[in-house]
Write a protein that holds these residues in place. Structure first.
Motif, PDB file in Angstrom:
ATOM      1  N   GLU A 130       0.862  -1.180   0.000  1.00 40.31           N
ATOM      2  CA  GLU A 130       0.000   0.000   0.000  1.00 40.31           C
ATOM      3  C   GLU A 130       0.902   1.234   0.000  1.00 40.31           C
ATOM      4  O   GLU A 130       1.698   1.414   0.919  1.00 40.31           O
ATOM      5  CB  GLU A 130      -0.854   0.016   1.274  1.00 40.31           C
ATOM      6  N   VAL A 131       0.789   2.063  -1.010  1.00 37.08           N
ATOM      7  CA  VAL A 131       1.650   3.244  -1.068  1.00 37.08           C
ATOM      8  C   VAL A 131       0.837   4.492  -0.756  1.00 37.08           C
ATOM      9  O   VAL A 131      -0.179   4.773  -1.393  1.00 37.08           O
ATOM     10  CB  VAL A 131       2.347   3.354  -2.438  1.00 37.08           C
ATOM     11  N   VAL A 132       1.295   5.212   0.275  1.00 39.09           N
ATOM     12  CA  VAL A 132       0.588   6.410   0.724  1.00 39.09           C
ATOM     13  C   VAL A 132       1.450   7.628   0.441  1.00 39.09           C
ATOM     14  O   VAL A 132       2.646   7.635   0.740  1.00 39.09           O
ATOM     15  CB  VAL A 132       0.301   6.326   2.247  1.00 39.09           C
ATOM     16  N   PHE A 133       0.845   8.659  -0.134  1.00 39.75           N
ATOM     17  CA  PHE A 133       1.564   9.914  -0.343  1.00 39.75           C
ATOM     18  C   PHE A 133       1.060  10.937   0.663  1.00 39.75           C
ATOM     19  O   PHE A 133      -0.131  11.216   0.746  1.00 39.75           O
ATOM     20  CB  PHE A 133       1.367  10.419  -1.776  1.00 39.75           C
ATOM     21  N   PHE A 134       1.995  11.494   1.443  1.00 39.18           N
ATOM     22  CA  PHE A 134       1.674  12.519   2.434  1.00 39.18           C
ATOM     23  C   PHE A 134       1.763  13.866   1.720  1.00 39.18           C
ATOM     24  O   PHE A 134       2.863  14.358   1.453  1.00 39.18           O
ATOM     25  CB  PHE A 134       2.695  12.423   3.575  1.00 39.18           C
ATOM     26  N   ALA A 135       0.619  14.430   1.368  1.00 38.67           N
ATOM     27  CA  ALA A 135       0.631  15.649   0.544  1.00 38.67           C
ATOM     28  C   ALA A 135       0.644  16.892   1.415  1.00 38.67           C
ATOM     29  O   ALA A 135      -0.144  17.007   2.357  1.00 38.67           O
ATOM     30  CB  ALA A 135      -0.601  15.656  -0.349  1.00 38.67           C
ATOM     31  N   ILE A 136       1.548  17.789   1.120  1.00 40.43           N
ATOM     32  CA  ILE A 136       1.564  19.081   1.823  1.00 40.43           C
ATOM     33  C   ILE A 136       1.706  20.197   0.802  1.00 40.43           C
ATOM     34  O   ILE A 136       2.119  19.964  -0.334  1.00 40.43           O
ATOM     35  CB  ILE A 136       2.709  19.207   2.851  1.00 40.43           C
ATOM     36  N   GLY A 137       1.422  21.404   1.224  1.00 39.61           N
ATOM     37  CA  GLY A 137       1.651  22.554   0.360  1.00 39.61           C
ATOM     38  C   GLY A 137       0.398  23.377   0.124  1.00 39.61           C
ATOM     39  O   GLY A 137      -0.721  22.927   0.352  1.00 39.61           O
ATOM     40  N   PHE A 138       0.643  24.612  -0.312  1.00 37.98           N
ATOM     41  CA  PHE A 138      -0.442  25.532  -0.654  1.00 37.98           C
ATOM     42  C   PHE A 138      -0.922  25.244  -2.084  1.00 37.98           C
ATOM     43  O   PHE A 138      -0.584  24.201  -2.658  1.00 37.98           O
ATOM     44  CB  PHE A 138       0.073  26.979  -0.546  1.00 37.98           C
ATOM     45  N   GLU A 139      -1.588  26.211  -2.661  1.00 36.77           N
ATOM     46  CA  GLU A 139      -2.121  26.049  -4.015  1.00 36.77           C
ATOM     47  C   GLU A 139      -1.012  25.871  -5.062  1.00 36.77           C
ATOM     48  O   GLU A 139      -1.292  25.479  -6.182  1.00 36.77           O
ATOM     49  CB  GLU A 139      -2.991  27.246  -4.398  1.00 36.77           C
ATOM     50  N   THR A 140       0.210  26.188  -4.716  1.00 41.87           N
ATOM     51  CA  THR A 140       1.317  25.942  -5.641  1.00 41.87           C
ATOM     52  C   THR A 140       1.448  24.445  -5.914  1.00 41.87           C
ATOM     53  O   THR A 140       1.737  24.029  -7.026  1.00 41.87           O
ATOM     54  CB  THR A 140       2.666  26.383  -5.001  1.00 41.87           C
ATOM     55  N   THR A 141       1.267  23.659  -4.873  1.00 46.31           N
ATOM     56  CA  THR A 141       1.551  22.231  -4.922  1.00 46.31           C
ATOM     57  C   THR A 141       0.290  21.381  -5.107  1.00 46.31           C
ATOM     58  O   THR A 141       0.350  20.306  -5.706  1.00 46.31           O
ATOM     59  CB  THR A 141       2.239  21.808  -3.604  1.00 46.31           C
ATOM     60  N   ALA A 142      -0.839  21.868  -4.600  1.00 45.07           N
ATOM     61  CA  ALA A 142      -2.066  21.060  -4.610  1.00 45.07           C
ATOM     62  C   ALA A 142      -2.484  20.598  -6.017  1.00 45.07           C
ATOM     63  O   ALA A 142      -2.929  19.453  -6.169  1.00 45.07           O
ATOM     64  CB  ALA A 142      -3.208  21.827  -3.925  1.00 45.07           C
ATOM     65  N   PRO A 143      -2.337  21.432  -7.059  1.00 48.20           N
ATOM     66  CA  PRO A 143      -2.736  20.938  -8.388  1.00 48.20           C
ATOM     67  C   PRO A 143      -1.915  19.724  -8.830  1.00 48.20           C
ATOM     68  O   PRO A 143      -2.433  18.858  -9.536  1.00 48.20           O
ATOM     69  CB  PRO A 143      -2.463  22.125  -9.320  1.00 48.20           C
ATOM     70  N   SER A 144      -0.652  19.644  -8.405  1.00 48.54           N
ATOM     71  CA  SER A 144       0.194  18.513  -8.774  1.00 48.54           C
ATOM     72  C   SER A 144      -0.330  17.230  -8.133  1.00 48.54           C
ATOM     73  O   SER A 144      -0.403  16.181  -8.775  1.00 48.54           O
ATOM     74  CB  SER A 144       1.636  18.751  -8.322  1.00 48.54           C
ATOM     75  N   THR A 145      -0.707  17.336  -6.856  1.00 45.41           N
ATOM     76  CA  THR A 145      -1.301  16.178  -6.185  1.00 45.41           C
ATOM     77  C   THR A 145      -2.613  15.805  -6.880  1.00 45.41           C
ATOM     78  O   THR A 145      -2.896  14.629  -7.118  1.00 45.41           O
ATOM     79  CB  THR A 145      -1.579  16.503  -4.702  1.00 45.41           C
TER      80      THR A 145
END
Ligand code: SF4
Lengths: 91, 371
Positions: free
Chosen positions: B134-149
């Motif tokens: 099971e691979v989990v990605f811990f996503a952080i960041g403002f709107e700069t990064t959120a579109p990439s996630t």
């Protein structure tokens, strides 16, 4: 992860997923360019700012060089960002 | 003015500094907040604040995405990382952020399979290469990064990658600014608006600052000259009785932002009713979670997440630093118990954090000399 680093598009390598090879500080890596393609497609030669493997803005060549200089002056953090980028394998 | 010689155009730097000096009213103490950690970094590196008149103070805002992750979220991430069969992925900057019982780096040393990734797409690749994990990605960041996630999640869903999920810690830039403007401890005269976040959100979301709070905003680039120029533009607005959002960073930031990025975010995420910010407490509608359409990729639904709320450590004054109430070096543990090697608070972890920026550029020593 906070840095956005300039790179130049070398070629589109995956049409469906909008992945492109980009040249950054002498290395070639794959990034996603889909976020910038609402009005026109990204093409070879375009300069972009790259953040976490995605092109987030189009810039001109002059801005790309100025940004690169600014980042190079940062030293360690830029080096680390480049190391992380080099370790990245986007398919 | 010893640093100005390092500017790309030292003469322009001097000229801007002189204009700023001429524009300030001697009896008034100006407080401008630079929202973005990238600005904080440039300000210390180039000594931009040394070029400003005594009565112009720069306050460091909450724009470093690593610095605002609360301890409880780190603890929750570590709990998921320890689940059997999990490969936990996160950006390198997150590794040393302290939770209440150690950091992800320490959890890795204790045996959890935690891997640093450069991009959420790297996490997706790891998932495809390890179908039995099971691979989990811990996503952080403002709107700069959120579109990439968001794009990564779209692709994971389209390709039916079942063993991939995301623990979403994305935050949005406007609510903390509103919270700061509402906070009685802080009186600000203007904002240096964030550069990269604005490439996504554009200038419009900041219009509430002049409209509702009567404060100017100038979105700025990261060169020391950009920052000086933005300060000059804010002062001009104050001087002329104008109050609006201006874009100093037109060469990168389009006024309308990135519509494609906003569209993907709107599809994949929805606002949480509340999200906790380190040092700032709960701020309503300030965090993102996966939308119903993407619920199957939500790590918080796939795994049992403790979800406990942990108070910030007593010694830590990150909240005051993030609110600009104190300077990093005024924190009691700055540079002693709290250093970039062994951070107590998050502002010391990322190089964009105000405390780390102060520390790394020897500002502590300089402030002390000045005393
Ligand atoms: S010195 Fe450490 S504990 Fe104090 S405010 Fe800075 S990061 Fe937080």
């Amino acid at each position: 992860m906070c840095l956005a680093i300039p790179g130049q598009i070398a070629e589109i390598v995956d049409e469906t997923n909008r992945l492109a090879q980009v040249e950054v500080a002498g290395v070639r890596r794959t990034i996603n360019v889909a976020l910038l393609e609402s009005d026109r497609s990204i093409v070879r030669g375009d300069w972009v700012l790259i953040h976490v493997g995605f092109a987030i803005s189009r810039i001109d060549e002059e801005e790309a060089h100025a940004t690169r200089l600014l980042l190079e002056e940062m030293g360690a953090e830029y080096e680390q960002e480049l190391e992380e980028l080099k370790a990245s394998v986007i398919e | 003015m010893k640093f100005v010689d390092e500017f790309r155009d030292a003469e322009l730097g001097r000229a801007l500094a002189a204009e700023i000096l001429a524009a300030v009213e001697p009896g008034h103490h100006y407080k401008f907040m630079e929202v973005c950690g990238g600005h904080t970094h440039s300000i210390y590196k180039y000594g931009v604040d040394d070029l400003l008149p005594e009565n112009v103070e720069l306050v460091h805002g909450p724009g470093c995405p690593v610095c605002v992750i609360p301890m409880g979220r780190v603890d929750d991430g570590i709990a998921i990382a320890h689940e059997p069969g999990v490969i936990f992925t996160c950006f390198g900057d997150m590794m040393r952020v302290p939770g209440s019982n150690g950091s992800l780096l320490e959890a890795k040393a204790a045996g959890a399979d935690i891997r640093m990734v450069y991009s959420p797409l790297d996490a997706l690749r790891i998932a495809k290469a390890n179908p039995d994990r099971e691979v989990v990605f811990f996503a952080i960041g403002f709107e700069t990064t959120a579109p990439s996630t968001a794009l990564t999640l779209k692709r994971a869903r389209a390709e039916g990658v079942r063993n991939f999920s995301c623990m979403c810690n994305h935050v949005t830039i406007v609510p903390p600014l509103r919270a700061l403007l509402d906070s009685p401890d802080l009186r600000l005269d203007g904002f240096i608006g964030p550069g990269h976040v604005s490439t996504v959100v554009g200038a419009r979301p900041f219009e509430f600052i002049p409209a509702d709070y009567g404060r100017p905003v100038v979105i700025a680039g990261f060169e020391p000259l950009d920052i000086l120029h933005a300060i000059r533009m804010i002062l001009a607005q104050l001087d002329e009785g104008r109050c609006e959002v201006q874009n100093q960073y037109k060469r990168v930031v389009p006024w309308q932002g990135n519509l494609r990025a906003l569209e993907v975010m709107a599809e994949v995420f929805e606002l949480r009713p509340h999200f906790e910010w380190r040092g700032l407490g709960f701020i309503s509608q300030s965090g993102l979670k996966l939308s119903d359409a993407y619920a199957e990729l939500d790590a918080e639904l796939r795994f049992a997440v403790p979800g406990v709320r942990v108070a910030d450590p007593k010694a830590c004054q990150c909240g005051e630093v993030l609110k600009g109430v104190i300077k990093p070096w005024e924190c009691k543990v700055f540079g002693t118990a709290c250093t970039p090697e062994r951070p107590i608070g998050t502002c010391m972890v990322s190089s964009e954090g105000a405390c780390a920026a102060y520390y790394n550029f020897g500002r502590f020593a300089r402030e002390k000399e000045a005393v």
